[in-house]
Motif scaffolding. Structure first.
Motif, PDB file in Angstrom:
ATOM      1  N   UNK A  69      48.632  64.715 -27.799  1.00  0.00           N
ATOM      2  CA  UNK A  69      48.705  66.166 -28.022  1.00  0.00           C
ATOM      3  C   UNK A  69      50.151  66.605 -28.259  1.00  0.00           C
ATOM      4  N   UNK A  70      50.333  67.579 -29.158  1.00  0.00           N
ATOM      5  CA  UNK A  70      51.662  68.108 -29.466  1.00  0.00           C
ATOM      6  C   UNK A  70      51.566  69.609 -29.688  1.00  0.00           C
ATOM      7  N   UNK A  71      52.496  70.346 -29.078  1.00  0.00           N
ATOM      8  CA  UNK A  71      52.563  71.798 -29.256  1.00  0.00           C
ATOM      9  C   UNK A  71      53.949  72.164 -29.772  1.00  0.00           C
ATOM     10  N   UNK A  72      53.998  73.006 -30.791  1.00  0.00           N
ATOM     11  CA  UNK A  72      55.268  73.417 -31.385  1.00  0.00           C
ATOM     12  C   UNK A  72      55.265  74.919 -31.592  1.00  0.00           C
ATOM     13  N   UNK A  73      56.426  75.538 -31.408  1.00  0.00           N
ATOM     14  CA  UNK A  73      56.561  76.966 -31.663  1.00  0.00           C
ATOM     15  C   UNK A  73      57.898  77.219 -32.359  1.00  0.00           C
ATOM     16  N   UNK A  74      57.969  78.331 -33.061  1.00  0.00           N
ATOM     17  CA  UNK A  74      59.142  78.596 -33.893  1.00  0.00           C
ATOM     18  C   UNK A  74      59.151  77.783 -35.164  1.00  0.00           C
ATOM     19  N   UNK A  75      57.984  77.359 -35.651  1.00  0.00           N
ATOM     20  CA  UNK A  75      57.901  76.503 -36.835  1.00  0.00           C
ATOM     21  C   UNK A  75      58.440  77.259 -38.047  1.00  0.00           C
ATOM     22  N   UNK A  76      59.407  76.668 -38.730  1.00  0.00           N
ATOM     23  CA  UNK A  76      59.986  77.275 -39.916  1.00  0.00           C
ATOM     24  C   UNK A  76      61.070  78.293 -39.638  1.00  0.00           C
ATOM     25  N   UNK A  77      61.330  78.606 -38.375  1.00  0.00           N
ATOM     26  CA  UNK A  77      62.368  79.572 -38.034  1.00  0.00           C
ATOM     27  C   UNK A  77      63.684  78.854 -37.756  1.00  0.00           C
ATOM     28  N   UNK A  78      64.688  79.631 -37.342  1.00  0.00           N
ATOM     29  CA  UNK A  78      66.000  79.031 -37.103  1.00  0.00           C
ATOM     30  C   UNK A  78      65.969  78.044 -35.946  1.00  0.00           C
ATOM     31  N   UNK A  79      65.239  78.381 -34.892  1.00  0.00           N
ATOM     32  CA  UNK A  79      65.117  77.489 -33.739  1.00  0.00           C
ATOM     33  C   UNK A  79      63.659  77.088 -33.565  1.00  0.00           C
ATOM     34  N   UNK A  80      63.404  75.802 -33.731  1.00  0.00           N
ATOM     35  CA  UNK A  80      62.042  75.257 -33.635  1.00  0.00           C
ATOM     36  C   UNK A  80      61.978  74.285 -32.458  1.00  0.00           C
ATOM     37  N   UNK A  81      60.955  74.450 -31.622  1.00  0.00           N
ATOM     38  CA  UNK A  81      60.797  73.627 -30.433  1.00  0.00           C
ATOM     39  C   UNK A  81      59.449  72.913 -30.479  1.00  0.00           C
ATOM     40  N   UNK A  82      59.379  71.761 -29.813  1.00  0.00           N
ATOM     41  CA  UNK A  82      58.121  71.020 -29.736  1.00  0.00           C
ATOM     42  C   UNK A  82      58.100  70.195 -28.465  1.00  0.00           C
ATOM     43  N   UNK A  83      56.907  69.980 -27.957  1.00  0.00           N
ATOM     44  CA  UNK A  83      56.698  69.112 -26.799  1.00  0.00           C
ATOM     45  C   UNK A  83      55.445  68.282 -27.078  1.00  0.00           C
ATOM     46  N   UNK A  84      55.548  66.986 -26.861  1.00  0.00           N
ATOM     47  CA  UNK A  84      54.427  66.104 -27.170  1.00  0.00           C
ATOM     48  C   UNK A  84      54.248  65.009 -26.134  1.00  0.00           C
ATOM     49  N   UNK A  85      53.011  64.560 -25.993  1.00  0.00           N
ATOM     50  CA  UNK A  85      52.665  63.458 -25.111  1.00  0.00           C
ATOM     51  C   UNK A  85      51.971  62.383 -25.935  1.00  0.00           C
ATOM     52  N   UNK A  86      52.120  61.148 -25.502  1.00  0.00           N
ATOM     53  CA  UNK A  86      51.516  60.028 -26.225  1.00  0.00           C
ATOM     54  C   UNK A  86      51.037  58.993 -25.228  1.00  0.00           C
ATOM     55  N   UNK A  87      49.807  58.509 -25.457  1.00  0.00           N
ATOM     56  CA  UNK A  87      49.249  57.465 -24.599  1.00  0.00           C
ATOM     57  C   UNK A  87      48.436  56.512 -25.469  1.00  0.00           C
ATOM     58  N   UNK A  88      48.711  55.230 -25.337  1.00  0.00           N
ATOM     59  CA  UNK A  88      47.965  54.201 -26.054  1.00  0.00           C
ATOM     60  C   UNK A  88      47.784  53.003 -25.137  1.00  0.00           C
ATOM     61  N   UNK A  89      46.545  52.569 -24.985  1.00  0.00           N
ATOM     62  CA  UNK A  89      46.221  51.392 -24.174  1.00  0.00           C
ATOM     63  C   UNK A  89      45.428  50.416 -25.024  1.00  0.00           C
ATOM     64  N   UNK A  90      45.844  49.161 -24.977  1.00  0.00           N
ATOM     65  CA  UNK A  90      45.184  48.126 -25.763  1.00  0.00           C
ATOM     66  C   UNK A  90      44.876  46.937 -24.864  1.00  0.00           C
ATOM     67  N   UNK A  91      43.623  46.479 -24.915  1.00  0.00           N
ATOM     68  CA  UNK A  91      43.189  45.299 -24.175  1.00  0.00           C
ATOM     69  C   UNK A  91      42.570  44.321 -25.163  1.00  0.00           C
ATOM     70  N   UNK A  92      43.139  43.128 -25.217  1.00  0.00           N
ATOM     71  CA  UNK A  92      42.664  42.157 -26.190  1.00  0.00           C
ATOM     72  C   UNK A  92      42.578  40.763 -25.633  1.00  0.00           C
ATOM     73  N   UNK A  93      41.896  39.919 -26.378  1.00  0.00           N
ATOM     74  CA  UNK A  93      41.785  38.496 -26.054  1.00  0.00           C
ATOM     75  C   UNK A  93      42.229  37.715 -27.290  1.00  0.00           C
ATOM     76  N   UNK A  94      43.351  37.002 -27.214  1.00  0.00           N
ATOM     77  CA  UNK A  94      43.888  36.341 -28.407  1.00  0.00           C
ATOM     78  C   UNK A  94      43.109  35.079 -28.755  1.00  0.00           C
ATOM     79  N   UNK A  95      43.225  34.694 -30.005  1.00  0.00           N
ATOM     80  CA  UNK A  95      42.640  33.446 -30.472  1.00  0.00           C
ATOM     81  C   UNK A  95      43.764  32.523 -30.935  1.00  0.00           C
TER      82      UNK A  95
END
Length: 297
Positions: free
Chosen positions: A226-252
Motif C-alpha cells: 500500500x502507498x499513500x501520497x499527497x501534494x501530487x504535482x505541487x511544489x511539495x509532494x509527500x508519500x508513505x509506502x509499505x511493502x511485504x513479500x514472502x516466498x516459500x520454495x523448494x529448489x530442484x
C-alpha cells in the motif's frame, strides 16, 4: 567646395521624395487569423512502452543525457510478456547471466560482474538486499544501466546497476485484477487498485498471491504494497509506502539424466520430473517502509 554644398539640397529633396513614395505605396495593416497548434502529450502510466526519462541516477533525467546504455522495462512490457519474476525480466536483457548455486539461489551478473554481491541492485534508488526472491507485482518499471556504476552511484560494480521502481499513486481512479493459470499447477492472482482521495492526494494498493507445484519444485508467494501520497504535482509532494513479500520454495537440482559407471550419460530422464530433496527449501521475505518528499524549486 562650392559644388559639394550645391548637392546637399538636391540629396535632401531626393530623400524626402523616396520616403513619400514609400508611405503612399505601403500596404494597409492586416491581422493574421488565429493559429492553432495541436500536439499529443507524452503518455505516462500503465499503457507506456517507451519512456524518455529515467530515475536510474539520483534524480529524474532524460535517458539521452546518460552516456551509457540504459534499458527500461515498463509495466506494460512486463505484463505483455507475462514476466512475473524479477529474473525473467533480466533474462531478456543482453549481457545478463546468472550464477546458480546448489540451492537455487541465483546471483545476477551484468557484463560478467556480480550485481548481488556488489550491492548494485536498487529499489527506488536505494540498495536492495542480495540473493532474495523478487516479484514484479509492484514494479512500475525496471531500469538496467550497463557500464560502470561509479558514474552515478559512487563505488559499485563495473558491470552496471539494476534499479527497480515501485508503483506510485496516480490522480485517477483505476482498478485492475488479473488471474493466471499455467503449467505445473500454477495459480497467480494480482490486483492493482488506485483511489483518488483528495484534490492532490491518492492511495494505491497492489497485492499478489501465487501458488505453483512445478512438478515438485514448489513455490508459494504472497505480497502486498500500500502507498499513500499527497501534494501530487505541487511544489511539495509527500508519500508513505509499505511493502511485504514472502516466498516459500523448494529448489530442484536439475539433473535429468543418469550416469553409468564410466561417467557417461546412460539414460535421459524426463526434464519435468523433480530431482531434489523434499527437505530442501528456499524461503525469503522482504519488509520495508519508505517515506518520500519531493520539493520542486
Amino acid at each position: 567646395m562650392s559644388s559639394d554644398k550645391a548637392l546637399l539640397p538636391l540629396g535632401a529633396l531626393m530623400l524626402a521624395a523616396s520616403m513619400g513614395a514609400a508611405a503612399q505605396g505601403s500596404a494597409p495593416e492586416t491581422t493574421m487569423s488565429t493559429v492553432t497548434v495541436k500536439e499529443t502529450a507524452e503518455i505516462q502510466g500503465k499503457d507506456t512502452l517507451l519512456l524518455k526519462k529515467t530515475t536510474v541516477g539520483k534524480g529524474k533525467q532524460d535517458i539521452k543525457d546518460i552516456p551509457q546504455s540504459v534499458t527500461v522495462f515498463t509495466e506494460k512490457l512486463m505484463a505483455d510478456r507475462n514476466q512475473d519474476d524479477f529474473r525473467e525480466v533480466l533474462r531478456t536483457t543482453a549481457g545478463v547471466t546468472f550464477l546458480a548455486g546448489e540451492t537455487g539461489e541465483e546471483d545476477v551478473r551484468l557484463r560478467g560482474f556480480s550485481l548481488g554481491q556488489a550491492g548494485d541492485i536498487y529499489i527506488d534508488g536505494m540498495k536492495d538486499a542480495p540473493l532474495i526472491e523478487r516479484d514484479t507485482f509492484n514494479h512500475d518499471r525496471v531500469e538496467v544501466l550497463k557500464g560502470s556504476a561509479s558514474m552515478l552511484f559512487g563505488k559499485g560494480s563495473t558491470g552496471g546497476v539494476v534499479n527497480q521502481v515501485n508503483k506510485a499513486p496516480l490522480l485517477i481512479d483505476q482498478h485492475e485484477a488479473a488471474y493466471t493459470f499455467g503449467t505445473g499447477n500454477t495459480h497467480r492472482a494480482t490486483g492493482d487498485f488506485n483511489f483518488v482521495t483528495g484534490e492532490n492526494a491518492a492511495f494505491r494498493l497492489n497485492a499478489m498471491v501465487q501458488e505453483a507445484d512445478n512438478y515438485g519444485a514448489k513455490q508459494d508467494k504472497r505480497g502486498i504494497a500500500p502507498t499513500f501520497a499527497w501534494g501530487i504535482g505541487t511544489r511539495d509532494e509527500f508519500s508513505i509506502g509499505l511493502y511485504y513479500l514472502e516466498s516459500k520454495g523448494r529448489p530442484t537440482y536439475n539433473h535429468p539424466w543418469r550416469l553409468s559407471a564410466d561417467g557417461k550419460i546412460n539414460t535421459t530422464l524426463p526434464a519435468r520430473n523433480f530431482y531434489g530433496l523434499e527437505s530442501d527449501y528456499t524461503n525469503t521475505s522482504s519488509q520495508y517502509a519508505t517515506l518520500g518528499h519531493i520539493h520542486r524549486f
